[in-house]
Design a protein around this motif. Structure first.
Motif, PDB file in Angstrom:
ATOM      1  N   VAL A  25       0.851  -1.205   0.000  1.00 14.53           N
ATOM      2  CA  VAL A  25       0.000   0.000   0.000  1.00 14.53           C
ATOM      3  C   VAL A  25       0.881   1.247   0.000  1.00 14.53           C
ATOM      4  O   VAL A  25       0.634   2.205  -0.741  1.00 14.53           O
ATOM      5  CB  VAL A  25      -0.966  -0.011   1.208  1.00 14.53           C
ATOM      6  CG1 VAL A  25      -1.623   1.341   1.413  1.00 14.53           C
ATOM      7  CG2 VAL A  25      -2.016  -1.089   1.019  1.00 14.53           C
ATOM      8  N   LEU A  26       1.907   1.238   0.823  1.00 13.74           N
ATOM      9  CA  LEU A  26       2.829   2.374   0.873  1.00 13.74           C
ATOM     10  C   LEU A  26       3.574   2.545  -0.452  1.00 13.74           C
ATOM     11  O   LEU A  26       3.803   3.668  -0.905  1.00 13.74           O
ATOM     12  CB  LEU A  26       3.808   2.187   2.030  1.00 13.74           C
ATOM     13  CG  LEU A  26       4.738   3.338   2.363  1.00 13.74           C
ATOM     14  CD1 LEU A  26       3.955   4.627   2.598  1.00 13.74           C
ATOM     15  CD2 LEU A  26       5.569   2.988   3.586  1.00 13.74           C
ATOM     16  N   LEU A  31       4.408   5.596  -5.325  1.00 12.51           N
ATOM     17  CA  LEU A  31       4.439   5.596  -6.789  1.00 12.51           C
ATOM     18  C   LEU A  31       3.549   6.697  -7.352  1.00 12.51           C
ATOM     19  O   LEU A  31       3.950   7.413  -8.280  1.00 12.51           O
ATOM     20  CB  LEU A  31       4.008   4.235  -7.336  1.00 12.51           C
ATOM     21  CG  LEU A  31       3.950   4.116  -8.859  1.00 12.51           C
ATOM     22  CD1 LEU A  31       5.336   4.317  -9.460  1.00 12.51           C
ATOM     23  CD2 LEU A  31       3.366   2.777  -9.255  1.00 12.51           C
ATOM     24  N   VAL A  32       2.369   6.838  -6.799  1.00 10.11           N
ATOM     25  CA  VAL A  32       1.460   7.900  -7.243  1.00 10.11           C
ATOM     26  C   VAL A  32       2.121   9.267  -7.031  1.00 10.11           C
ATOM     27  O   VAL A  32       2.066  10.132  -7.899  1.00 10.11           O
ATOM     28  CB  VAL A  32       0.100   7.805  -6.525  1.00 10.11           C
ATOM     29  CG1 VAL A  32      -0.747   9.039  -6.764  1.00 10.11           C
ATOM     30  CG2 VAL A  32      -0.645   6.554  -6.970  1.00 10.11           C
ATOM     31  N   ALA A  33       2.761   9.445  -5.879  1.00  8.42           N
ATOM     32  CA  ALA A  33       3.444  10.712  -5.603  1.00  8.42           C
ATOM     33  C   ALA A  33       4.579  10.945  -6.601  1.00  8.42           C
ATOM     34  O   ALA A  33       4.745  12.063  -7.105  1.00  8.42           O
ATOM     35  CB  ALA A  33       3.982  10.727  -4.175  1.00  8.42           C
ATOM     36  N   ALA A  34       5.342   9.913  -6.901  1.00 13.25           N
ATOM     37  CA  ALA A  34       6.454  10.056  -7.844  1.00 13.25           C
ATOM     38  C   ALA A  34       5.952  10.399  -9.245  1.00 13.25           C
ATOM     39  O   ALA A  34       6.517  11.262  -9.919  1.00 13.25           O
ATOM     40  CB  ALA A  34       7.287   8.778  -7.876  1.00 13.25           C
ATOM     41  N   VAL A  35       4.894   9.735  -9.672  1.00 16.85           N
ATOM     42  CA  VAL A  35       4.326  10.012 -10.998  1.00 16.85           C
ATOM     43  C   VAL A  35       3.789  11.441 -11.074  1.00 16.85           C
ATOM     44  O   VAL A  35       3.872  12.086 -12.115  1.00 16.85           O
ATOM     45  CB  VAL A  35       3.224   8.974 -11.333  1.00 16.85           C
ATOM     46  CG1 VAL A  35       2.423   9.381 -12.553  1.00 16.85           C
ATOM     47  CG2 VAL A  35       3.849   7.604 -11.537  1.00 16.85           C
ATOM     48  N   ARG A  36       3.282  11.932  -9.954  1.00 18.29           N
ATOM     49  CA  ARG A  36       2.752  13.306  -9.895  1.00 18.29           C
ATOM     50  C   ARG A  36       3.848  14.336  -9.617  1.00 18.29           C
ATOM     51  O   ARG A  36       3.548  15.497  -9.378  1.00 18.29           O
ATOM     52  CB  ARG A  36       1.668  13.395  -8.826  1.00 18.29           C
ATOM     53  CG  ARG A  36       0.450  12.538  -9.153  1.00 18.29           C
ATOM     54  CD  ARG A  36      -0.633  12.653  -8.116  1.00 18.29           C
ATOM     55  NE  ARG A  36      -1.144  14.020  -8.121  1.00 18.29           N
ATOM     56  CZ  ARG A  36      -1.593  14.654  -7.042  1.00 18.29           C
ATOM     57  NH1 ARG A  36      -1.568  14.051  -5.866  1.00 18.29           N
ATOM     58  NH2 ARG A  36      -2.038  15.880  -7.123  1.00 18.29           N
ATOM     59  N   HIS A  37       5.108  13.905  -9.631  1.00 14.00           N
ATOM     60  CA  HIS A  37       6.264  14.785  -9.381  1.00 14.00           C
ATOM     61  C   HIS A  37       6.209  15.405  -7.985  1.00 14.00           C
ATOM     62  O   HIS A  37       6.563  16.572  -7.800  1.00 14.00           O
ATOM     63  CB  HIS A  37       6.373  15.883 -10.447  1.00 14.00           C
ATOM     64  CG  HIS A  37       6.629  15.349 -11.809  1.00 14.00           C
ATOM     65  ND1 HIS A  37       7.890  15.129 -12.284  1.00 14.00           N
ATOM     66  CD2 HIS A  37       5.781  14.955 -12.795  1.00 14.00           C
ATOM     67  CE1 HIS A  37       7.811  14.634 -13.511  1.00 14.00           C
ATOM     68  NE2 HIS A  37       6.534  14.517 -13.837  1.00 14.00           N
ATOM     69  N   ARG A  38       5.802  14.631  -7.000  1.00 21.98           N
ATOM     70  CA  ARG A  38       5.687  15.102  -5.619  1.00 21.98           C
ATOM     71  C   ARG A  38       6.811  14.497  -4.771  1.00 21.98           C
ATOM     72  O   ARG A  38       7.127  13.310  -4.907  1.00 21.98           O
ATOM     73  CB  ARG A  38       4.348  14.697  -5.005  1.00 21.98           C
ATOM     74  CG  ARG A  38       3.155  15.171  -5.763  1.00 21.98           C
ATOM     75  CD  ARG A  38       2.823  16.586  -5.369  1.00 21.98           C
ATOM     76  NE  ARG A  38       1.534  16.955  -5.935  1.00 21.98           N
ATOM     77  CZ  ARG A  38       1.363  18.006  -6.700  1.00 21.98           C
ATOM     78  NH1 ARG A  38       2.372  18.774  -7.005  1.00 21.98           N
ATOM     79  NH2 ARG A  38       0.172  18.291  -7.167  1.00 21.98           N
ATOM     80  N   PRO A  39       7.367  15.290  -3.875  1.00 26.11           N
ATOM     81  CA  PRO A  39       8.375  14.738  -2.955  1.00 26.11           C
ATOM     82  C   PRO A  39       7.696  13.858  -1.910  1.00 26.11           C
ATOM     83  O   PRO A  39       6.469  13.879  -1.782  1.00 26.11           O
ATOM     84  CB  PRO A  39       8.971  15.995  -2.306  1.00 26.11           C
ATOM     85  CG  PRO A  39       7.887  17.007  -2.379  1.00 26.11           C
ATOM     86  CD  PRO A  39       7.128  16.706  -3.654  1.00 26.11           C
ATOM     87  N   PRO A  40       8.487  13.113  -1.156  1.00 24.78           N
ATOM     88  CA  PRO A  40       7.895  12.287  -0.099  1.00 24.78           C
ATOM     89  C   PRO A  40       7.120  13.179   0.878  1.00 24.78           C
ATOM     90  O   PRO A  40       7.583  14.250   1.256  1.00 24.78           O
ATOM     91  CB  PRO A  40       9.104  11.655   0.593  1.00 24.78           C
ATOM     92  CG  PRO A  40      10.216  11.762  -0.384  1.00 24.78           C
ATOM     93  CD  PRO A  40       9.932  12.952  -1.228  1.00 24.78           C
ATOM     94  N   ALA A 106      10.158   7.945  -5.286  1.00 24.84           N
ATOM     95  CA  ALA A 106      10.515   6.738  -6.040  1.00 24.84           C
ATOM     96  C   ALA A 106      11.371   5.797  -5.191  1.00 24.84           C
ATOM     97  O   ALA A 106      11.224   4.566  -5.275  1.00 24.84           O
ATOM     98  CB  ALA A 106      11.253   7.122  -7.320  1.00 24.84           C
ATOM     99  N   ILE A 107      12.241   6.377  -4.365  1.00 26.89           N
ATOM    100  CA  ILE A 107      13.057   5.561  -3.461  1.00 26.89           C
ATOM    101  C   ILE A 107      12.171   4.816  -2.474  1.00 26.89           C
ATOM    102  O   ILE A 107      12.344   3.614  -2.240  1.00 26.89           O
ATOM    103  CB  ILE A 107      14.085   6.447  -2.728  1.00 26.89           C
ATOM    104  CG1 ILE A 107      15.155   6.936  -3.700  1.00 26.89           C
ATOM    105  CG2 ILE A 107      14.706   5.705  -1.550  1.00 26.89           C
ATOM    106  CD1 ILE A 107      16.026   8.051  -3.154  1.00 26.89           C
ATOM    107  N   VAL A 108      11.208   5.521  -1.885  1.00 31.91           N
ATOM    108  CA  VAL A 108      10.283   4.888  -0.943  1.00 31.91           C
ATOM    109  C   VAL A 108       9.525   3.766  -1.644  1.00 31.91           C
ATOM    110  O   VAL A 108       9.373   2.663  -1.111  1.00 31.91           O
ATOM    111  CB  VAL A 108       9.318   5.924  -0.333  1.00 31.91           C
ATOM    112  CG1 VAL A 108       8.232   5.239   0.487  1.00 31.91           C
ATOM    113  CG2 VAL A 108      10.082   6.928   0.524  1.00 31.91           C
ATOM    114  N   CYS A 109       9.073   4.033  -2.853  1.00 32.98           N
ATOM    115  CA  CYS A 109       8.345   3.016  -3.621  1.00 32.98           C
ATOM    116  C   CYS A 109       9.211   1.782  -3.853  1.00 32.98           C
ATOM    117  O   CYS A 109       8.774   0.650  -3.613  1.00 32.98           O
ATOM    118  CB  CYS A 109       7.882   3.605  -4.955  1.00 32.98           C
ATOM    119  SG  CYS A 109       7.052   2.406  -6.012  1.00 32.98           S
TER     120      CYS A 109
END
Length: 131
Positions: A25-26, A31-40, A106-109
């Protein structure tokens, strides 16, 4: 014979399943955040903390089983995976903080996709017959 090994494995069950689900889930959230160009974001960091607590609980369950006389089938590999899985969320947290861009997400993903694999390997190395 396989079901008896599975039933006796302390690292296979509800807690392991919960850590896998939480990690996936995380991973999707990151991944959604990375695709949206959002930082962690805060949710990712809180998720990593909750995942770490779950993994520490899994490690404690394994260590209690070891104290009770049970032994993994592949002790060297088991302890290597155990140390690795406990270190993954803090590693993700540090690297994501160092990279406050979409690549931090992306790292978190990526690390959250590796974690379920290591949890499954923990169960497999416990159940393998030694020798």
């Amino acid at each position: 014979m396989t079901s008896a090994a599975t039933a006796g494995s302390p690292v296979d069950g509800l807690l392991a399943t919960a850590t896998i689900v939480l990690s996936l889930v995380l991973a999707v959230w990151a991944l959604v955040a990375a695709v949206r160009h959002r930082p962690p974001d805060r949710v990712q960091f809180v998720g990593l903390a909750v995942l770490e607590v779950a993994l520490l609980a899994l490690a404690v369950v394994a260590l209690v089983a070891l104290g009770g006389g049970e032994r993994p089938g592949e002790p060297g590999a088991f302890f290597g995976y155990l140390v690795t899985v406990v270190c993954l969320p803090p590693l993700a947290w540090v690297l994501a903080r160092m990279e406050p861009t979409r690549w931090g997400s992306a790292i978190v993903c990526a690390i959250c996709l590796v974690t379920p694999v290591v949890v499954v390997r923990l169960g497999q190395t416990w159940e393998v017959l030694g020798g």
